[in-house]
Scaffold this active site. Structure first.
Site, PDB file in Angstrom:
ATOM      1  N   THR A 124      -5.363  -4.786  -6.938  1.00 28.40           N
ATOM      2  CA  THR A 124      -5.327  -4.367  -8.344  1.00 28.40           C
ATOM      3  C   THR A 124      -5.518  -2.860  -8.406  1.00 28.40           C
ATOM      4  O   THR A 124      -6.043  -2.241  -7.470  1.00 28.40           O
ATOM      5  CB  THR A 124      -6.432  -5.043  -9.176  1.00 28.40           C
ATOM      6  OG1 THR A 124      -7.712  -4.566  -8.729  1.00 28.40           O
ATOM      7  CG2 THR A 124      -6.374  -6.556  -9.064  1.00 28.40           C
ATOM      8  N   ASP A 142       0.146 -10.703   1.504  1.00 27.27           N
ATOM      9  CA  ASP A 142       0.593  -9.457   0.866  1.00 27.27           C
ATOM     10  C   ASP A 142       2.123  -9.382   0.958  1.00 27.27           C
ATOM     11  O   ASP A 142       2.680  -9.177   2.030  1.00 27.27           O
ATOM     12  CB  ASP A 142      -0.051  -8.260   1.579  1.00 27.27           C
ATOM     13  CG  ASP A 142       0.200  -6.943   0.850  1.00 27.27           C
ATOM     14  OD1 ASP A 142       1.075  -6.915  -0.038  1.00 27.27           O
ATOM     15  OD2 ASP A 142      -0.468  -5.947   1.190  1.00 27.27           O
ATOM     16  N   ASP A 187      15.344  13.174 -14.602  1.00 24.73           N
ATOM     17  CA  ASP A 187      16.174  13.991 -13.711  1.00 24.73           C
ATOM     18  C   ASP A 187      17.320  14.667 -14.456  1.00 24.73           C
ATOM     19  O   ASP A 187      17.987  15.544 -13.891  1.00 24.73           O
ATOM     20  CB  ASP A 187      16.773  13.124 -12.590  1.00 24.73           C
ATOM     21  CG  ASP A 187      15.724  12.650 -11.599  1.00 24.73           C
ATOM     22  OD1 ASP A 187      14.796  13.430 -11.320  1.00 24.73           O
ATOM     23  OD2 ASP A 187      15.831  11.516 -11.117  1.00 24.73           O
ATOM     24  N   ASP A 218      18.409   9.788 -10.671  1.00 22.22           N
ATOM     25  CA  ASP A 218      18.773   8.541 -11.338  1.00 22.22           C
ATOM     26  C   ASP A 218      18.000   8.288 -12.631  1.00 22.22           C
ATOM     27  O   ASP A 218      18.365   7.404 -13.404  1.00 22.22           O
ATOM     28  CB  ASP A 218      18.580   7.347 -10.399  1.00 22.22           C
ATOM     29  CG  ASP A 218      17.134   7.209  -9.919  1.00 22.22           C
ATOM     30  OD1 ASP A 218      16.285   8.033 -10.329  1.00 22.22           O
ATOM     31  OD2 ASP A 218      16.850   6.288  -9.137  1.00 22.22           O
ATOM     32  N   GLU A 270       4.718  -2.882   2.609  1.00 24.06           N
ATOM     33  CA  GLU A 270       3.657  -2.394   3.497  1.00 24.06           C
ATOM     34  C   GLU A 270       2.907  -3.562   4.136  1.00 24.06           C
ATOM     35  O   GLU A 270       2.628  -3.550   5.343  1.00 24.06           O
ATOM     36  CB  GLU A 270       2.681  -1.507   2.724  1.00 24.06           C
ATOM     37  CG  GLU A 270       3.276  -0.198   2.236  1.00 24.06           C
ATOM     38  CD  GLU A 270       3.973  -0.334   0.890  1.00 24.06           C
ATOM     39  OE1 GLU A 270       4.117  -1.479   0.414  1.00 24.06           O
ATOM     40  OE2 GLU A 270       4.396   0.688   0.330  1.00 24.06           O
ATOM     41  N   ASP A 287      15.765  14.089  -2.477  1.00 27.35           N
ATOM     42  CA  ASP A 287      14.521  13.352  -2.632  1.00 27.35           C
ATOM     43  C   ASP A 287      14.095  12.792  -1.284  1.00 27.35           C
ATOM     44  O   ASP A 287      14.934  12.364  -0.475  1.00 27.35           O
ATOM     45  CB  ASP A 287      14.698  12.205  -3.628  1.00 27.35           C
ATOM     46  CG  ASP A 287      14.577  12.685  -5.064  1.00 27.35           C
ATOM     47  OD1 ASP A 287      13.824  13.638  -5.298  1.00 27.35           O
ATOM     48  OD2 ASP A 287      15.248  12.113  -5.938  1.00 27.35           O
ATOM     49  N   ARG A 324      -8.094  -1.265  -5.842  1.00 23.29           N
ATOM     50  CA  ARG A 324      -7.295  -0.531  -4.868  1.00 23.29           C
ATOM     51  C   ARG A 324      -7.490  -1.063  -3.444  1.00 23.29           C
ATOM     52  O   ARG A 324      -7.460  -0.317  -2.464  1.00 23.29           O
ATOM     53  CB  ARG A 324      -7.594   0.962  -4.920  1.00 23.29           C
ATOM     54  CG  ARG A 324      -7.236   1.624  -6.235  1.00 23.29           C
ATOM     55  CD  ARG A 324      -7.352   3.108  -6.156  1.00 23.29           C
ATOM     56  NE  ARG A 324      -6.368   3.664  -5.232  1.00 23.29           N
ATOM     57  CZ  ARG A 324      -6.381   4.931  -4.809  1.00 23.29           C
ATOM     58  NH1 ARG A 324      -7.328   5.754  -5.225  1.00 23.29           N
ATOM     59  NH2 ARG A 324      -5.462   5.372  -3.970  1.00 23.29           N
ATOM     60  N   MET A 325      -7.695  -2.385  -3.337  1.00 19.52           N
ATOM     61  CA  MET A 325      -7.763  -3.027  -2.026  1.00 19.52           C
ATOM     62  C   MET A 325      -7.430  -4.505  -2.181  1.00 19.52           C
ATOM     63  O   MET A 325      -7.450  -5.051  -3.292  1.00 19.52           O
ATOM     64  CB  MET A 325      -9.144  -2.847  -1.384  1.00 19.52           C
ATOM     65  CG  MET A 325     -10.303  -3.367  -2.187  1.00 19.52           C
ATOM     66  SD  MET A 325     -11.885  -3.023  -1.376  1.00 19.52           S
ATOM     67  CE  MET A 325     -13.023  -3.701  -2.575  1.00 19.52           C
ATOM     68  N   SER A 326      -7.054  -5.119  -1.069  1.00 21.70           N
ATOM     69  CA  SER A 326      -6.732  -6.542  -1.060  1.00 21.70           C
ATOM     70  C   SER A 326      -7.297  -7.133   0.218  1.00 21.70           C
ATOM     71  O   SER A 326      -7.796  -6.409   1.084  1.00 21.70           O
ATOM     72  CB  SER A 326      -5.216  -6.748  -1.129  1.00 21.70           C
ATOM     73  OG  SER A 326      -4.578  -6.139  -0.010  1.00 21.70           O
TER      74      SER A 326
END
Length: 698
Positions: free
Chosen positions: A393, A361, A537, A533, A365, A324, A397-399
């Site tokens: 949210t 944040d 899988d 895991d 990231e 992975d 899709r932005m903060s």
């Protein structure tokens, strides 16, 4: 704003918890009784080579009683020691496993369980729990059995199982819901559904496996045992013909040597048994079982539980490695690596806006953006007042943050550009090119904007772990093909694969895609290894030749795999392959040494026995041993002592160096083939000199 981090104490490496001197005197003393118990023919029949040696030892004992002599009793004693040393090798290997099992038994303590029936709790013994029962576990209590968390979240101390001192989080749903009996809940409350029957828990299976009580021989071991048994039968038949040959030769020539060739013209039974034991492959026959047990033990030292020796062997023969991307090849958390401003905007202005919009944040990231702005652009000690934080949210899709009249946003390209247009701004012409370049390089672009202006792009990068390219280069030298599995789009996957140095990749992978890839590789005759895991899988883990399930994963994943990594470290798959390679190399090296050993002993013992009968054989007596009796004694003693000398190597394993098959074969023949020929010449000569100095033996 300030951020604080709490440092965990470093985990104690698993190997340091179990590593001891390979020939620790206390462990040797504890293993001697087991070695003596293994003299029982009902136990020894599984090792045909050593069974023949034991039968020969019993035969020489009878002969020594019937016609006693110093020579006869010394030979008999060393033949018995040969069998005991072989049993000791296996007993020491098993003893190390039993020591680990004792540690696990201490973790498996008798405890009670609070079984939940409807809304009623009933206190019962943990041994009374059945598959499907639901129990409640509060902080400070021991989890009574293996199961899955169906309600709640808690921190759990698994140090008794994994050796890791830091607690782990277990919660209902997802891929971190599995709990192990014998571990302790440190905080909060969880409800657990039992997934194992009594006596079949994870700890029970670990104890059974590390003790080797139910260890079955692997296909390679069985094949090698058949080969060794066949060689033993051939040598047995060859030795049996020597008696009539000697009788004929003495009858024709009319002479013999007292003690070796008796007056009637036949070779004595003790000499024939000595010859047989020295010529059959006793060295590898004695160490074969210990090598297999030690291979599994090395995995246990690294906190990997192999469900069978077959899995360890398969790891050594793996051709394709499926890994992975996230958490295995890369760190798993995307990190800010660069601020790329659009035309007309300075990089300092972009860094300032990016950091301000990320101060609240708490995602990895977001924290990396703050750190990158601080380290690369010196933005420290930010004093922010009257700020309204805009959380991320799934819909927006932005903060970002609103500071007075100033509005800052960061997020997905489409959403941020739409927000700017809604505010009456415009999108700069070079933005699309910047976003495309970041995506092509394998990164994730986050667009930063202030009210009506696009300021630029934050380049988030999934960082490849240090040293991964070198490890993949090693895999390539071993002839192993590496394939990266990821859910990323093909362009991002290709960039990461190129940076990491893997041979191939599977992008936008689904569970069905993984299964199909494994089957395709196996159809070409290749062995495949992978990690996983989650429940999704499980099919691929079951299909793979080596399926390593993470201990933090679901019960379905652990049941499907044939190995479980207690540390839940996906990169350990590479270590597992190396341990499997080491097991196979060790077995091959000691087999080569053993057969070469027998060739050298041939030159020691055959000329000594038959030189008087066939004078021409004296030219083969290149060691110039003192006498026929000292030659036979020296060979028998060396044959026993070399087993003890090789026990540490069998337990530790031959040092593994990544190389192709031809290179490994060349090294095997040069080091262990040549060494197997030279060592007996030196060893037997030294023993012969010592024996010849003792009056009454030679």
């Amino acid at each position: 704003m300030t951020a604080t981090t709490t440092e965990r104490p470093p985990a104690q490496p698993a190997r340091s918890r179990t590593s001891k001197n390979l020939l620790d005197p206390a462990q040797l003393a504890a293993s001697v009784p087991d070695a003596l118990r293994k003299l029982d023919p009902r136990t020894l029949w599984r090792n045909p080579v050593m069974l023949i040696v034991e039968i020969g030892s019993a035969f020489t004992t009878v002969l020594a009683v019937a016609d006693p002599s110093v020579f006869a009793w010394v030979i008999t004693g060393w033949l018995w020691l040969t069998v005991i040393f072989a049993n000791l090798a296996e007993a020491v290997a098993e003893g190390r496993g039993k020591a680990q099992a004792d540690t696990l038994r201490r973790a498996k303590q008798d405890t009670t369980a609070r079984r939940l029936t409807g809304d009623t709790e009933t206190v019962v013994a943990a041994t009374e729990l059945r598959l499907g029962d639901v129990v409640v576990v509060d902080a400070g209590e021991v989890i009574p059995g293996d199961g899955e968390v169906v309600e709640g979240i808690a921190s759990v101390d698994e140090s008794a199982i994994t050796g890791e001192s830091a607690p782990v989080i277990r919660e209902s749903g997802g891929d971190r819901s599995a709990v192990t009996g014998g571990t302790r809940v440190l905080s909060d409350r969880i409800v657990v559904r039992i997934t194992q029957r009594p006596g079949e828990s994870f700890v029970d299976r670990m104890i059974s496996l590390v003790e080797g009580a139910n260890r079955q021989k692997t296909p390679n071991e069985i094949a090698l045992n058949i080969l060794l048994a066949s060689l033993t039968v051939i040598f047995l038949m060859a030795v049996a013909t020597l008696q009539p040959m000697a009788v004929f030769a003495v009858g024709e020539q009319g002479f013999g040597i007292d003690g070796v060739v008796i007056d009637s013209g036949g070779v004595t039974g003790i000499v024939l048994v000595s010859l047989l034991v020295c010529l059959i492959p006793t060295t590898i026959g004695a160490l074969l079982s210990a090598i297999g047990i030690a291979g599994m033990d090395r995995l246990v030292q690294r906190n990997v539980l192999a469900m069978s020796g077959r899995a360890v062997e398969a790891a050594g023969d793996v051709n394709t490695l499926l890994l992975d991307k996230t958490g295995t090849i890369t760190l798993g958390n995307r990190q800010a690596s660069e601020f790329v401003p659009v035309h007309g905007v300075g990089v300092a202005e972009l860094a300032d806006a990016a950091q301000l919009s990320s101060l609240a944040d708490e995602t990895p990231e977001g924290r990396s953006i703050v750190v990158h702005a601080k380290q690369a652009h010196g933005l420290r000690e930010r004093d922010v007042h009257d700020a309204t934080w805009i959380e991320f949210t799934a819909q927006t899709r932005m903060s970002g943050v609103d500071i007075g009249e100033r509005q800052l946003r960061k997020g997905a390209t489409a959403q941020v550009t739409e927000w700017v247009r809604t505010n009456g701004g415009r999108v700069p012409a070079d933005l699309a090119g910047i976003v495309e370049e970041v995506s092509t390089s394998g990164g994730t672009p986050l667009v930063v904007a202030e009210s009506t202006r696009i300021l630029g792009v934050i380049h988030l990068k999934d960082v490849v772990k240090p040293g991964m390219r070198e490890r993949f280069d090693e895999m390539r030298r071993m002839g192993i093909r590496t394939v990266m599995i990821t859910g990323d789009n093909p362009r991002t996957a290709e960039a990461i694969a190129k940076e990491a140095g893997v041979d191939d990749f599977l992008a936008e992978a689904t569970p069905e895609d993984k299964l199909a890839l494994i089957r395709k590789e196996q159809e070409g005759g290749k062995l495949v290894a992978m990690t996983g895991d989650g429940t999704n899988d499980a099919p691929a883990l079951a299909q793979a030749d080596v399926g390593v399930a993470m201990n933090t994963g679901t019960s379905a994943a652990k049941e499907a795999g044939n190995m479980v990594d207690l540390d839940s470290d996906p990169t350990k798959l590479i270590e597992i392959v190396e341990i499997g390679k080491q097991l196979l190399i060790t077995r091959g090296a000691l087999t080569t040494f053993s057969i070469a050993n027998d060739i050298a002993k041939y030159f020691a013992i055959i000329p000594a026995i038959f030189a008087a009968v066939y004078p021409g054989l004296d030219t083969l007596n290149i060691m110039r041993l003192d006498s026929p009796t000292s030659a036979i004694l020296s060979a028998v003693i060396f044959n026993a002592v070399v087993i003890v000398g090789l026990i540490p190597l069998a337990l530790r394993g031959v040092r593994y160096r990544p190389s192709d098959a031809a290179g490994l074969l060349r090294r095997n023949l040069l080091v262990y083939g040549l060494g197997g020929i030279v060592t007996p010449f030196v060893g037997i000569k030294i023993i012969d000199l010592l024996i010849s100095a003792i009056p009454g033996i030679s």
